[in-house]
Scaffold this motif. Sequence first.
Motif, PDB file in Angstrom:
ATOM      1  N   LEU A  16       0.640  -0.973   0.071  1.00 19.81           N
ATOM      2  CA  LEU A  16       0.195  -0.120  -0.167  1.00 19.81           C
ATOM      3  C   LEU A  16       0.898   1.282  -0.070  1.00 19.81           C
ATOM      4  O   LEU A  16       0.560   2.319  -0.758  1.00 19.81           O
ATOM      5  N   GLY A  17       2.028   1.197   0.603  1.00 24.00           N
ATOM      6  CA  GLY A  17       2.878   2.510   0.849  1.00 24.00           C
ATOM      7  C   GLY A  17       3.408   2.634  -0.562  1.00 24.00           C
ATOM      8  O   GLY A  17       3.715   3.665  -0.978  1.00 24.00           O
ATOM      9  N   ASP A  18       4.073   1.634  -1.069  1.00 25.43           N
ATOM     10  CA  ASP A  18       4.778   1.707  -2.214  1.00 25.43           C
ATOM     11  C   ASP A  18       3.761   2.335  -3.450  1.00 25.43           C
ATOM     12  O   ASP A  18       4.240   3.009  -4.385  1.00 25.43           O
ATOM     13  N   ASP A  19       2.600   1.904  -3.411  1.00 30.63           N
ATOM     14  CA  ASP A  19       1.682   2.265  -4.491  1.00 30.63           C
ATOM     15  C   ASP A  19       1.599   3.690  -4.292  1.00 30.63           C
ATOM     16  O   ASP A  19       1.358   4.492  -5.307  1.00 30.63           O
ATOM     17  N   ALA A  20       1.331   4.241  -3.082  1.00 36.52           N
ATOM     18  CA  ALA A  20       1.199   5.755  -2.897  1.00 36.52           C
ATOM     19  C   ALA A  20       2.405   6.548  -3.015  1.00 36.52           C
ATOM     20  O   ALA A  20       2.323   7.607  -3.847  1.00 36.52           O
ATOM     21  N   LEU A  21       3.558   5.918  -2.744  1.00 38.89           N
ATOM     22  CA  LEU A  21       4.866   6.674  -2.975  1.00 38.89           C
ATOM     23  C   LEU A  21       5.108   6.751  -4.427  1.00 38.89           C
ATOM     24  O   LEU A  21       5.499   7.785  -4.944  1.00 38.89           O
ATOM     25  N   ILE A  22       5.051   5.750  -5.216  1.00 40.97           N
ATOM     26  CA  ILE A  22       5.565   5.854  -6.670  1.00 40.97           C
ATOM     27  C   ILE A  22       4.358   6.618  -7.448  1.00 40.97           C
ATOM     28  O   ILE A  22       4.570   7.485  -8.276  1.00 40.97           O
ATOM     29  N   MET A  23       2.890   6.488  -7.074  1.00 41.61           N
ATOM     30  CA  MET A  23       1.842   7.237  -7.883  1.00 41.61           C
ATOM     31  C   MET A  23       2.269   8.717  -7.486  1.00 41.61           C
ATOM     32  O   MET A  23       2.130   9.411  -8.338  1.00 41.61           O
ATOM     33  N   SER A  24       2.594   8.945  -6.315  1.00 45.26           N
ATOM     34  CA  SER A  24       3.140  10.501  -6.212  1.00 45.26           C
ATOM     35  C   SER A  24       4.013  10.850  -6.684  1.00 45.26           C
ATOM     36  O   SER A  24       3.941  12.073  -7.307  1.00 45.26           O
ATOM     37  N   HIS A  25       5.225  10.316  -6.920  1.00 44.55           N
ATOM     38  CA  HIS A  25       6.124  10.502  -8.010  1.00 44.55           C
ATOM     39  C   HIS A  25       5.860  10.855  -9.271  1.00 44.55           C
ATOM     40  O   HIS A  25       6.428  12.006  -9.632  1.00 44.55           O
ATOM     41  N   ARG A  26       5.248   9.986  -9.628  1.00 45.31           N
ATOM     42  CA  ARG A  26       4.546  10.352 -11.191  1.00 45.31           C
ATOM     43  C   ARG A  26       3.727  11.631 -11.130  1.00 45.31           C
ATOM     44  O   ARG A  26       3.791  12.312 -12.239  1.00 45.31           O
ATOM     45  N   LEU A  27       2.868  11.927 -10.221  1.00 43.75           N
ATOM     46  CA  LEU A  27       2.034  13.336 -10.364  1.00 43.75           C
ATOM     47  C   LEU A  27       3.042  14.360 -10.154  1.00 43.75           C
ATOM     48  O   LEU A  27       2.919  15.189 -10.807  1.00 43.75           O
ATOM     49  N   GLN A  28       4.089  14.190  -9.231  1.00 45.79           N
ATOM     50  CA  GLN A  28       4.997  15.422  -9.040  1.00 45.79           C
ATOM     51  C   GLN A  28       5.643  15.649 -10.292  1.00 45.79           C
ATOM     52  O   GLN A  28       5.856  16.837 -10.542  1.00 45.79           O
ATOM     53  N   GLU A  29       5.641  14.768 -11.408  1.00 52.04           N
ATOM     54  CA  GLU A  29       6.614  15.170 -12.512  1.00 52.04           C
ATOM     55  C   GLU A  29       5.591  16.206 -13.650  1.00 52.04           C
ATOM     56  O   GLU A  29       6.044  16.559 -14.423  1.00 52.04           O
ATOM     57  N   TRP A  30       4.312  16.279 -12.894  1.00 54.34           N
ATOM     58  CA  TRP A  30       3.597  17.212 -13.692  1.00 54.34           C
ATOM     59  C   TRP A  30       3.880  18.561 -13.290  1.00 54.34           C
ATOM     60  O   TRP A  30       3.142  19.481 -13.806  1.00 54.34           O
ATOM     61  N   CYS A  31       4.634  18.821 -12.081  1.00 54.88           N
ATOM     62  CA  CYS A  31       4.903  20.333 -12.013  1.00 54.88           C
ATOM     63  C   CYS A  31       5.601  21.073 -13.179  1.00 54.88           C
ATOM     64  O   CYS A  31       6.552  20.472 -13.583  1.00 54.88           O
ATOM     65  N   ALA A  32       5.195  21.994 -13.461  1.00 53.15           N
ATOM     66  CA  ALA A  32       5.496  23.037 -14.613  1.00 53.15           C
ATOM     67  C   ALA A  32       5.027  22.280 -15.879  1.00 53.15           C
ATOM     68  O   ALA A  32       5.694  22.830 -16.868  1.00 53.15           O
ATOM     69  N   HIS A  33       4.212  21.406 -15.925  1.00 50.09           N
ATOM     70  CA  HIS A  33       3.881  20.756 -17.162  1.00 50.09           C
ATOM     71  C   HIS A  33       2.322  20.512 -17.537  1.00 50.09           C
ATOM     72  O   HIS A  33       1.954  20.404 -18.364  1.00 50.09           O
ATOM     73  N   ALA A  34       1.567  21.013 -16.202  1.00 43.46           N
ATOM     74  CA  ALA A  34       0.192  20.794 -16.434  1.00 43.46           C
ATOM     75  C   ALA A  34      -0.492  21.874 -17.411  1.00 43.46           C
ATOM     76  O   ALA A  34       0.394  22.956 -17.613  1.00 43.46           O
ATOM     77  N   PRO A  35      -1.514  21.894 -17.737  1.00 43.48           N
ATOM     78  CA  PRO A  35      -2.150  22.457 -18.819  1.00 43.48           C
ATOM     79  C   PRO A  35      -2.522  24.077 -18.448  1.00 43.48           C
ATOM     80  O   PRO A  35      -2.580  25.091 -19.104  1.00 43.48           O
ATOM     81  N   GLU A  36      -2.717  24.181 -17.193  1.00 40.22           N
ATOM     82  CA  GLU A  36      -3.057  25.446 -16.499  1.00 40.22           C
ATOM     83  C   GLU A  36      -2.556  25.527 -14.686  1.00 40.22           C
ATOM     84  O   GLU A  36      -2.419  24.635 -14.226  1.00 40.22           O
ATOM     85  N   LEU A  37      -2.492  26.789 -14.516  1.00 37.91           N
ATOM     86  CA  LEU A  37      -1.829  26.694 -12.909  1.00 37.91           C
ATOM     87  C   LEU A  37      -2.703  26.209 -11.946  1.00 37.91           C
ATOM     88  O   LEU A  37      -2.077  25.566 -11.173  1.00 37.91           O
ATOM     89  N   GLU A  38      -3.854  26.437 -12.145  1.00 33.56           N
ATOM     90  CA  GLU A  38      -4.884  25.683 -11.073  1.00 33.56           C
ATOM     91  C   GLU A  38      -4.468  24.320 -10.980  1.00 33.56           C
ATOM     92  O   GLU A  38      -4.566  23.627  -9.978  1.00 33.56           O
ATOM     93  N   GLU A  39      -4.228  23.444 -12.154  1.00 36.22           N
ATOM     94  CA  GLU A  39      -4.061  22.177 -12.176  1.00 36.22           C
ATOM     95  C   GLU A  39      -2.839  21.709 -11.730  1.00 36.22           C
ATOM     96  O   GLU A  39      -2.495  20.585 -11.231  1.00 36.22           O
ATOM     97  N   GLU A  40      -1.748  22.652 -11.690  1.00 40.44           N
ATOM     98  CA  GLU A  40      -0.525  22.708 -11.138  1.00 40.44           C
ATOM     99  C   GLU A  40      -0.641  22.168  -9.739  1.00 40.44           C
ATOM    100  O   GLU A  40       0.016  21.464  -8.987  1.00 40.44           O
ATOM    101  N   VAL A  41      -1.531  23.147  -9.180  1.00 38.65           N
ATOM    102  CA  VAL A  41      -1.682  23.214  -7.784  1.00 38.65           C
ATOM    103  C   VAL A  41      -2.567  21.793  -7.216  1.00 38.65           C
ATOM    104  O   VAL A  41      -2.108  21.091  -6.125  1.00 38.65           O
TER     105      VAL A  41
END
Length: 302
Positions: A60-85
């Motif tokens: 359960l912890g690894d699921d959360a950790l790795i999914m979190s990392h993939r989502l963090q990769e969207w910082c500065a790449h999301a289509p709008e600022l609100e979605e970055e946050v």
Amino acid sequence: MSRDNLAGDLAGNALGALAEDHDDARWAYGTGFHDPLAGLDTAVPDGVDGDALAAYCLMLGDDALIMSHRLQEWCAHAPELEEEVALANIALDLLGQARLLLTRAGQADGTGRTEDDLAFFRDAGEFRNVRLAEAPRGDFAFCVVRLLVFATWRLALLDRLTASRDPVLAAVAAKGVKEVAYHRDHAAMWTIRLGDGTAESRRRMAGALAAVWPLTGELFAPHDVERRMAERGLGVDPSTVRAEFDQVIAEVLAAATLPVPDPAGTPHEPGRSGRDGVHSEEFHALLAELQSVARAHPGATW
């Protein structure tokens, strides 16, 4: 005190530690923390195999950790600022769940390993996350569909896990249900917006569904550890949440005017899943990035 109130108090104590200001500077996700399980009864329940409980917490912890990392990769790449946050906050929610679960794993198996040890100093074959979480970032449509699938599945698991005989798992689940409900609803909103949007957005969403769906079979194939934990009232057999998952996904895709993929997904190959430590080539690159600084400066604090 009622059981529901007790679970709420436990969750508050467990997650409250994340917001406190402490002097114990460690690598744990950039902030210093005291014992993240402070205030909880961390004794392994009577008759429970601590190694099995630890293995389940790692999953359960690894699921959360790795999914979190993939989502963090969207910082500065999301289509709008609100979605970055929004994506950053979702990633932080999962990171909070990960550090509690990894800490519980190191405590339950008696090794005393910290969340830092488990996040930064295990090799790829020792991680137990599902491969859906580690798939490459893809485009924004892929991000949305993966988050919808992951959050719908995890929410169903956490909802049942609030009844766990392990007080730590019950506490993490009670808090996590509230967080992951938002994650699912946020992804559903984008699925509907893009699926029922322009011809291009619809095309991309259909492509994302086709790419994500083969990874869903693994989510509902119970590993032996998951089955054993469910039988002892500590965990959840993931096969039992399939009907709920299918219903939610069908409702969201209907609103998005997108076709529902084959419910069976790709057949699961026993012994060859992320739960068994079998991962993709992309996971090795992800882990190298995640662990690079900690491994270059082992024992450092900040």
